[in-house]
Write a protein that holds these residues in place. Structure first.
Motif, PDB file in Angstrom:
ATOM      1  N   GLY A   1      10.335   5.906   4.014  1.00 31.31           N
ATOM      2  CA  GLY A   1       9.015   5.437   4.426  1.00 31.31           C
ATOM      3  C   GLY A   1       8.005   6.564   4.479  1.00 31.31           C
ATOM      4  O   GLY A   1       6.854   6.401   4.064  1.00 31.31           O
ATOM      5  N   ALA A   2       8.442   7.713   5.002  1.00 31.73           N
ATOM      6  CA  ALA A   2       7.534   8.863   5.039  1.00 31.73           C
ATOM      7  C   ALA A   2       7.161   9.316   3.638  1.00 31.73           C
ATOM      8  O   ALA A   2       5.996   9.657   3.360  1.00 31.73           O
ATOM      9  CB  ALA A   2       8.188  10.012   5.814  1.00 31.73           C
ATOM     10  N   SER A   3       8.128   9.305   2.719  1.00 34.93           N
ATOM     11  CA  SER A   3       7.813   9.698   1.339  1.00 34.93           C
ATOM     12  C   SER A   3       6.876   8.690   0.692  1.00 34.93           C
ATOM     13  O   SER A   3       5.985   9.067  -0.094  1.00 34.93           O
ATOM     14  CB  SER A   3       9.103   9.814   0.521  1.00 34.93           C
ATOM     15  OG  SER A   3       9.714   8.543   0.344  1.00 34.93           O
TER      16      SER A   3
ATOM     17  N   HIS B   1      -2.978   1.006  -5.513  1.00 31.61           N
ATOM     18  CA  HIS B   1      -2.608   1.359  -4.148  1.00 31.61           C
ATOM     19  C   HIS B   1      -2.361   0.133  -3.277  1.00 31.61           C
ATOM     20  O   HIS B   1      -1.573   0.192  -2.325  1.00 31.61           O
ATOM     21  CB  HIS B   1      -3.717   2.209  -3.527  1.00 31.61           C
ATOM     22  CG  HIS B   1      -5.019   1.492  -3.389  1.00 31.61           C
ATOM     23  ND1 HIS B   1      -5.803   1.164  -4.475  1.00 31.61           N
ATOM     24  CD2 HIS B   1      -5.686   1.026  -2.300  1.00 31.61           C
ATOM     25  CE1 HIS B   1      -6.884   0.531  -4.056  1.00 31.61           C
ATOM     26  NE2 HIS B   1      -6.841   0.438  -2.759  1.00 31.61           N
ATOM     27  N   VAL B   2      -3.017  -0.993  -3.578  1.00 32.19           N
ATOM     28  CA  VAL B   2      -2.833  -2.201  -2.766  1.00 32.19           C
ATOM     29  C   VAL B   2      -1.406  -2.713  -2.881  1.00 32.19           C
ATOM     30  O   VAL B   2      -0.832  -3.218  -1.912  1.00 32.19           O
ATOM     31  CB  VAL B   2      -3.857  -3.283  -3.178  1.00 32.19           C
ATOM     32  CG1 VAL B   2      -3.574  -4.597  -2.466  1.00 32.19           C
ATOM     33  CG2 VAL B   2      -5.274  -2.818  -2.867  1.00 32.19           C
ATOM     34  N   THR B   3      -0.803  -2.576  -4.066  1.00 34.05           N
ATOM     35  CA  THR B   3       0.583  -3.008  -4.232  1.00 34.05           C
ATOM     36  C   THR B   3       1.515  -2.176  -3.368  1.00 34.05           C
ATOM     37  O   THR B   3       2.441  -2.713  -2.750  1.00 34.05           O
ATOM     38  CB  THR B   3       0.983  -2.898  -5.709  1.00 34.05           C
ATOM     39  OG1 THR B   3       0.104  -3.705  -6.498  1.00 34.05           O
ATOM     40  CG2 THR B   3       2.404  -3.367  -5.917  1.00 34.05           C
ATOM     41  N   THR B   4       1.288  -0.864  -3.303  1.00 34.71           N
ATOM     42  CA  THR B   4       2.109  -0.026  -2.423  1.00 34.71           C
ATOM     43  C   THR B   4       1.858  -0.383  -0.963  1.00 34.71           C
ATOM     44  O   THR B   4       2.806  -0.477  -0.163  1.00 34.71           O
ATOM     45  CB  THR B   4       1.800   1.454  -2.660  1.00 34.71           C
ATOM     46  OG1 THR B   4       1.967   1.757  -4.037  1.00 34.71           O
ATOM     47  CG2 THR B   4       2.713   2.334  -1.831  1.00 34.71           C
ATOM     48  N   LEU B   5       0.606  -0.591  -0.608  1.00 32.28           N
ATOM     49  CA  LEU B   5       0.248  -0.852   0.784  1.00 32.28           C
ATOM     50  C   LEU B   5       0.862  -2.152   1.276  1.00 32.28           C
ATOM     51  O   LEU B   5       1.578  -2.178   2.286  1.00 32.28           O
ATOM     52  CB  LEU B   5      -1.280  -0.876   0.917  1.00 32.28           C
ATOM     53  CG  LEU B   5      -1.862  -0.811   2.321  1.00 32.28           C
ATOM     54  CD1 LEU B   5      -1.484   0.495   2.989  1.00 32.28           C
ATOM     55  CD2 LEU B   5      -3.373  -0.969   2.269  1.00 32.28           C
ATOM     56  N   PHE B   6       0.588  -3.246   0.570  1.00 34.40           N
ATOM     57  CA  PHE B   6       1.121  -4.536   1.004  1.00 34.40           C
ATOM     58  C   PHE B   6       2.567  -4.723   0.561  1.00 34.40           C
ATOM     59  O   PHE B   6       3.320  -5.454   1.207  1.00 34.40           O
ATOM     60  CB  PHE B   6       0.252  -5.669   0.465  1.00 34.40           C
ATOM     61  CG  PHE B   6      -1.040  -5.836   1.213  1.00 34.40           C
ATOM     62  CD1 PHE B   6      -1.096  -6.610   2.354  1.00 34.40           C
ATOM     63  CD2 PHE B   6      -2.183  -5.212   0.778  1.00 34.40           C
ATOM     64  CE1 PHE B   6      -2.284  -6.759   3.051  1.00 34.40           C
ATOM     65  CE2 PHE B   6      -3.383  -5.357   1.459  1.00 34.40           C
ATOM     66  CZ  PHE B   6      -3.435  -6.139   2.607  1.00 34.40           C
ATOM     67  N   GLY B   7       2.954  -4.066  -0.561  1.00 36.34           N
ATOM     68  CA  GLY B   7       4.343  -4.155  -0.973  1.00 36.34           C
ATOM     69  C   GLY B   7       5.287  -3.528   0.029  1.00 36.34           C
ATOM     70  O   GLY B   7       6.445  -3.939   0.159  1.00 36.34           O
ATOM     71  N   SER B   8       4.815  -2.525   0.756  1.00 42.61           N
ATOM     72  CA  SER B   8       5.651  -1.934   1.811  1.00 42.61           C
ATOM     73  C   SER B   8       5.974  -2.949   2.889  1.00 42.61           C
ATOM     74  O   SER B   8       7.047  -2.904   3.501  1.00 42.61           O
ATOM     75  CB  SER B   8       4.926  -0.730   2.422  1.00 42.61           C
ATOM     76  OG  SER B   8       4.654   0.254   1.450  1.00 42.61           O
TER      77      SER B   8
ATOM     78  N   MET C   1       3.428   9.445   1.991  1.00 43.91           N
ATOM     79  CA  MET C   1       2.897  10.645   1.345  1.00 43.91           C
ATOM     80  C   MET C   1       2.429  10.331  -0.077  1.00 43.91           C
ATOM     81  O   MET C   1       1.376  10.799  -0.522  1.00 43.91           O
ATOM     82  CB  MET C   1       3.961  11.743   1.322  1.00 43.91           C
ATOM     83  CG  MET C   1       4.272  12.343   2.687  1.00 43.91           C
ATOM     84  SD  MET C   1       5.564  13.601   2.582  1.00 43.91           S
ATOM     85  CE  MET C   1       4.773  14.789   1.493  1.00 43.91           C
ATOM     86  N   ALA C   2       3.208   9.512  -0.777  1.00 47.50           N
ATOM     87  CA  ALA C   2       2.804   9.144  -2.135  1.00 47.50           C
ATOM     88  C   ALA C   2       1.524   8.329  -2.115  1.00 47.50           C
ATOM     89  O   ALA C   2       0.628   8.519  -2.940  1.00 47.50           O
ATOM     90  CB  ALA C   2       3.926   8.341  -2.810  1.00 47.50           C
TER      91      ALA C   2
ATOM     92  N   THR D   1       1.740   3.651  -6.735  1.00 47.71           N
ATOM     93  CA  THR D   1       0.439   3.958  -6.148  1.00 47.71           C
ATOM     94  C   THR D   1      -0.565   4.345  -7.214  1.00 47.71           C
ATOM     95  O   THR D   1      -1.745   3.987  -7.126  1.00 47.71           O
ATOM     96  CB  THR D   1       0.592   5.094  -5.120  1.00 47.71           C
ATOM     97  OG1 THR D   1       1.577   4.735  -4.152  1.00 47.71           O
ATOM     98  CG2 THR D   1      -0.726   5.370  -4.427  1.00 47.71           C
ATOM     99  N   ALA D   2      -0.118   5.094  -8.227  1.00 50.81           N
ATOM    100  CA  ALA D   2      -1.028   5.481  -9.301  1.00 50.81           C
ATOM    101  C   ALA D   2      -1.550   4.273 -10.058  1.00 50.81           C
ATOM    102  O   ALA D   2      -2.650   4.300 -10.611  1.00 50.81           O
ATOM    103  CB  ALA D   2      -0.320   6.436 -10.260  1.00 50.81           C
ATOM    104  N   ALA D   3      -0.757   3.179 -10.096  1.00 54.25           N
ATOM    105  CA  ALA D   3      -1.189   1.969 -10.795  1.00 54.25           C
ATOM    106  C   ALA D   3      -2.081   1.106  -9.917  1.00 54.25           C
ATOM    107  O   ALA D   3      -3.080   0.561 -10.390  1.00 54.25           O
ATOM    108  CB  ALA D   3       0.018   1.168 -11.261  1.00 54.25           C
TER     109      ALA D   3
END
Length: 1021
Positions: free
Chosen positions: A256-258, A200-207, A261-262, A196-198
């Motif tokens: 998923g919750a963690s 956020h779109v990767t975390t969002l769609f990567g999920s 939160m991240a 996420t620090a790098a």
């Protein structure tokens, strides 16, 4: 009798676990070495400076190197907050810039990102393929055209960095869901936070496309593993599947919750910024959203290029997604690959837009293609493993022989390497950026003499504008990060940046002209031009050419511009947000690395006395031997399955049959190559020759353009270039060919016979900074042994000697900086008009102004309109319908309209208007070397000066009893050589619906007209 033919058997097709890990490790090491050789060397050499996005991240990194805890950046857009972009990659650039410099820091960070991506893909692949296949996938990653394009063409650092972190997080999440060891949960959460620090779109769609399919497969894997105490009868038949997967669903939910939160906490200031200051930018067109069947150039760049090395493996890799790996179903991953592949097709089908809805017009969809390529790599590694050690090897060697198998493998590797290297070098032979600009002289110019108290703008710099901004404290109203800009003139138009406005057509030039016309509004005093395309517009709008800096950068100035305020307004963040932005994203990767030091538990704990703990505890057993047989029996019936990968024995075909098969194979390959060459080779027709000539001419490939010519009457290339530069006027160097349409072709004989002459009539539309220019031309071509060639003769006569004798002009001394010159508005009026029949009614201010001072003046004429309450409805400056420079006592008409970006003036609301005329002393552009004669609608322009008038602006003013009634203008598109004349059409008549709203008493009928002119010179006289 001969015995049966021996069967092929490949030893080592399936390795024991230990040997498999060692083989995968060796391939991973080879992939890392290959990455350093292929991409590391190019990055160290500075190849990223020719990419699209790299220098933007360098600019952001330069900011953090100077002020780590202050996210406000004032260099672009009159200031914006860097909390609008996750900062980890920029923090790394800032940190490494101290020992390596900014450029070296970017290269090092990208190499670090590629290292993490390679290791992450290997670890991610081992979740659902063998370690050796995952190793082959890592090698394929380095050879893939997708990573070559992303790194060496697009320069996307956050994309590679964040995806590498995510792929390293997923194996920890898988182990947590499988075992319940809390250490793995901590590691997975920390690595997800670093992702996420790098970005956020990767975390969002990567999920959705990475984490969810893998965890779903792990949960389904648990459904095949029995648990102690489960029954086989009654309600257990339904409940046991839920009972088996419940612990994994619970642990997956915790992860998923963690992850959520991240996603929220690590970049919380970003979410607060996006809520308090939402993006108001209208959607900017992007090639990845186009219909690739209609725009094949975009389809080539955003679909074919990233898939180039993986398309031959696509079918087999997806097919393998139907099977399971040690009880882990791979179909969720296969489904994700197919969905990503579909989303990556952009607007080719309506499905991506329906799925993404509003995000379709915001996201760049090439990211989905890139993710699909990354996700398919481990399965493609299975295909390579099969080719080298498994069923593919058996199949090919049995039918073609071992030598053909090795040759085909060598051919495929060579092609993949050639494609990867070719795409990596794409920016060398297909320029996406201008030649490298030395910014040191520009920085010295901007930061000396108090020039940094004003804003500047660059033209034709490409992404190197970011490198200039990273090295100077001077500011610009333009920028290269459109999500953060707030100026209405920028957010209301689909233009990414103004420095390359000509590439965005009319909307881009409309926004740029607004800044050129009203520079005082933005404290914009200097234009730094690396593209002569904009020079005529700058001159006609009153900008003064100061000269050229080392490196060929032309400097233009607009005098009389106010200075930037010493303390500009800025959006202050609370201290806690600034600390959070500086500490959390930077500490996330550190904590992720430290989490690797945490010890892993010894195993399963004893059974708890609490029933809900026992219910969610990990106590699953090994699955029975026949588990999943129904699924595999169904897969074997699919038409896509040609043979099982596990089939490692096959009868060798006779030698004669193998030779015949090999011959047929190579004949098919040769026929395909010849067919592709004939298909792609352009046909030699007169139309193609004309198109090729004008295309080379448009891109200034003069040598290539001259090769389309069969010289006549002693024409040489030097004489042809001279004729072209003088006669061409605006279109030579100051225009881009927008379209060429062949109207007709006539032949003097058979088209295929040598010596046949063809006459081609064409309509050319030129796109210029001053509008479109359309002309119809007729060109003769002759059929020669080398194809059709244009017949061109010299067009210019010998110039009179007077051309080389400068006509004496007034000797003037340079005035003091911004010395005011008094001007007088002789008459003015507010009028309403229509640009054409049925067009909406508009308002304009028309009048006449005179220089009543004793020095030459550079003019700025502005007008505003307001309603009955005194609220201003619109403000604009005069553009091309006035003389920007006046001698003492000289006068000029003017016409000011209110049709710029963001201006909506309703005639019914206008009650008052005001005119402001300001003059600044100047000694430039005051020569009057043009004589004008009018006959009907034709105006003849004679050049009595010593320099060529490259572009002449002819202004006609209609006058009535109250003064100037209306102003028209026309450009003479052909250059006027010294002591020669040219004609242009300038119809003078009042526009449709013309009526006076105020300012003129009893104007009466039109009594006559006056003509004015001023010229742009290619070179200063």
């Amino acid at each position: 009798m001969t015995g049966p033919r021996p069967s092929l058997h490949v030893p080592g097709a399936q390795l024991p676990a230990g040997e498999d890990e060692r083989a995968g490790g060796r391939l991973l090491a080879f992939a890392l070495l290959l990455m350093l050789v292929l991409h590391g060397t190019q990055l160290i050499s500075g190849s990223f400076t020719r990419t699209y996005d790299a220098l933007i991240h360098v600019y952001f990194g330069a900011h953090y190197a100077k002020s780590f805890f202050d996210p406000w950046e004032s260099g672009w857009y009159t200031g914006f907050s860097l909390t609008s972009y996750p900062p980890l990659s920029h923090y790394l650039i800032a940190l490494l810039s101290f020992p390596l410099g900014l450029m070296g820091a970017f290269a090092a960070t990208q190499i670090l990102a590629l290292t993490g991506l390679t290791v992450g893909l290997y670890r991610f692949g081992k979740v659902f393929v063998t370690a050796r296949a995952a190793g082959y996938g890592a090698v394929l990653l380095i050879l893939s055209s997708a990573i070559a394009e992303t790194v060496q063409v697009f320069g996307q650092l956050p994309t590679t960095l964040s995806l590498g972190l995510l792929l390293n997080a997923i194996p920890f999440a898988v182990r947590w869901v499988r075992t319940g060891q809390k250490t793995y949960l901590v590691r997975a959460a920390m690595w997800t936070a670093a992702t996420t620090a790098a970005h956020h779109v990767t975390t969002l769609f990567g999920s959705v496309f990475f984490i969810a399919p893998v965890l779903l497969a792990v949960v389904l894997e648990g459904a095949s593993r029995p648990r102690p105490g489960e029954g086989t009868r009654g309600w257990w038949r339904v409940w046991r599947r839920v009972y088996r997967v419940l612990p994994r669903v619970y642990r997956g939910g915790l992860y998923g919750a963690s992850a959520i939160m991240a996603l929220v906490l690590v970049v919380l200031p970003y979410w607060l910024w996006s809520r308090a200051d939402p993006i108001t930018q209208v959607p900017i067109p992007h090639g990845s959203r186009a219909n690739f069947l209609q725009r094949r150039d975009f389809g080539f760049m955003f679909w074919l290029v990233p898939w180039a090395t993986l398309l031959p493996l696509y079918w087999d890799a997806v097919r393998r997604g139907l099977s399971a790996y040690r009880g882990l179903p791979r179909w969720p991953i296969m489904a994700s690959i197919l969905l990503l592949s579909l989303l990556g097709t952009g607007g080719t089908t309506p499905i991506p837009k329906k799925l993404l809805r509003g995000a379709f017009d915001i996201l760049t969809l090439d990211r989905f293609t890139f993710w699909a390529c990354m996700l398919i790599l481990p399965l493609a590694g299975l295909t390579i493993e099969s080719w080298r050690h498994g069923a593919w090897r058996v199949f090919v060697q049995a039918r073609f022989g071992a030598r053909v198998h090795h040759l085909l493998g060598l051919l495929l590797v060579t092609l993949a390497l050639a494609v990867s290297v070719g795409i990596s070098a794409l920016t060398y032979y297909r320029k996406f950026q201008p030649e490298r600009i030395d910014v040191a002289p520009i920085v010295n110019f901007l930061e000396s003499g108090g020039r940094d108290r004003y804003r500047y703008m660059v033209l034709g710099f490409g992404d190197q504008m970011a490198w200039l901004s990273a090295n100077t404290r001077a500011t610009t109203p333009d920028g290269n990060y459109h999500s953060a800009r707030k100026l209405p003139e920028l957010t209301a138009t689909p233009v990414e940046r103004l420095e390359g406005a000509k590439y965005t057509g009319v909307p881009g030039l409309g926004s740029l002209r607004q800044f050129m016309t009203t520079p005082a509004k933005y404290n914009l005093r200097f234009m730094l031009s690396n593209d002569a395309f904009y020079d005529p517009a700058l001159h006609m709008l009153g900008w003064v050419r100061l000269g050229t800096l080392p490196g060929g950068i032309m400097v233009w100035e607009r005098p009389g511009i106010p200075e930037v305020q010493p303390r500009l307004p800025r959006r202050e963040l609370p201290v806690w947000q600034r600390l959070m932005w500086g500490l959390l994203p930077s500490s996330a990767p550190v904590l992720a690395l430290l989490s690797l030091l945490l010890p892993v538990g010894a195993g399963r704990a004893g059974r708890s006395r609490w029933p809900w703990v026992r219910l969610l505890a990990e106590d699953s057993l090994e699955p029975p031997p026949q588990q999943g047989a129904w699924w595999h029996s169904w897969v074997r019936r699919l038409p896509l399955r040609s043979w099982r990968t596990a089939r490692l024995r096959s009868k060798r075909r006779p030698l004669a049959l193998r030779l015949v098969n090999s011959g047929l194979l190579f004949a098919a390959l040769l026929a395909g190559g010849v067919g592709a060459y004939l298909k792609l080779r352009p046909q030699q027709t007169p139309q193609q020759a004309v198109l090729g000539y004008w295309d080379d001419l448009d891109f200034k490939r003069f040598g290539a353009a001259y090769r389309w010519i069969e010289p006549q009457d002693g024409l040489t290339e030097e004489r042809w270039r001279l004729d072209l530069s003088v006669v061409g006027g605006l279109r030579t160097g100051y225009a881009k060919l927008d379209s060429l349409r062949v109207l007709g072709v006539s032949y003097s004989g058979p088209p295929g016979a040598a010596g046949t002459v063809a006459t081609v009539r064409s309509r050319l539309t030129w796109f210029t900074a001053l509008g479109d220019l359309t002309e119809e031309i007729s060109q003769d071509l002759r059929r020669t042994p080398v194809g059709w060639r244009l017949l061109v003769s010299p067009t210019l006569t010998v110039r009179p000697p007077l051309r080389f004798q400068p006509v004496p002009g007034l000797q003037r001394t340079a005035p003091a900086a911004d010395e005011p010159v008094p001007l007088r508005v002789l008459n003015r009026r507010l009028v309403a008009f229509r640009s054409g029949p049925g067009a909406p009614e508009q308002v304009a201010v028309v009048g006449e102004v005179q220089n009543v001072g004793r020095q030459g003046a550079s003019l700025t004429l502005s007008a505003s309109v307001s309603d009955a309450a005194g609220e201003e409805l619109g403000r604009n400056d005069a553009t091309e319908t006035f003389l920007p420079w006046l001698n003492p006592g000289e006068r000029t008409p003017f016409l000011i309209t209110f049709d710029g970006p963001g201006m909506t003036v309703d005639v019914r609301d206008v009650v008052r208007f005001d005119v402001r005329a300001a003059g600044v002393a100047t000694s430039r552009n005051l020569d009057r070397d043009l004589n004008l004669w009018r006959r009907g609608d034709l105006v003849r322009v004679e050049n009595t000066g010593a320099a060529e008038a490259t572009l002449t602006n002819v202004i006609g003013a209609l006058e009535d009893g109250a003064g100037t009634a209306w102003v028209e203008r026309a450009y003479l598109m052909e250059a006027v050589p010294p002591m020669q004349s040219r004609e242009t059409a300038l119809p003078l008549a009042l526009p449709a619906g013309y009526r006076v709203l105020g300012g003129a008493a009893a104007p009466g009928r039109v009594r006559g007209a006056r003509l004015y002119a001023h010229a742009f010179h290619r070179e200063e006289p």
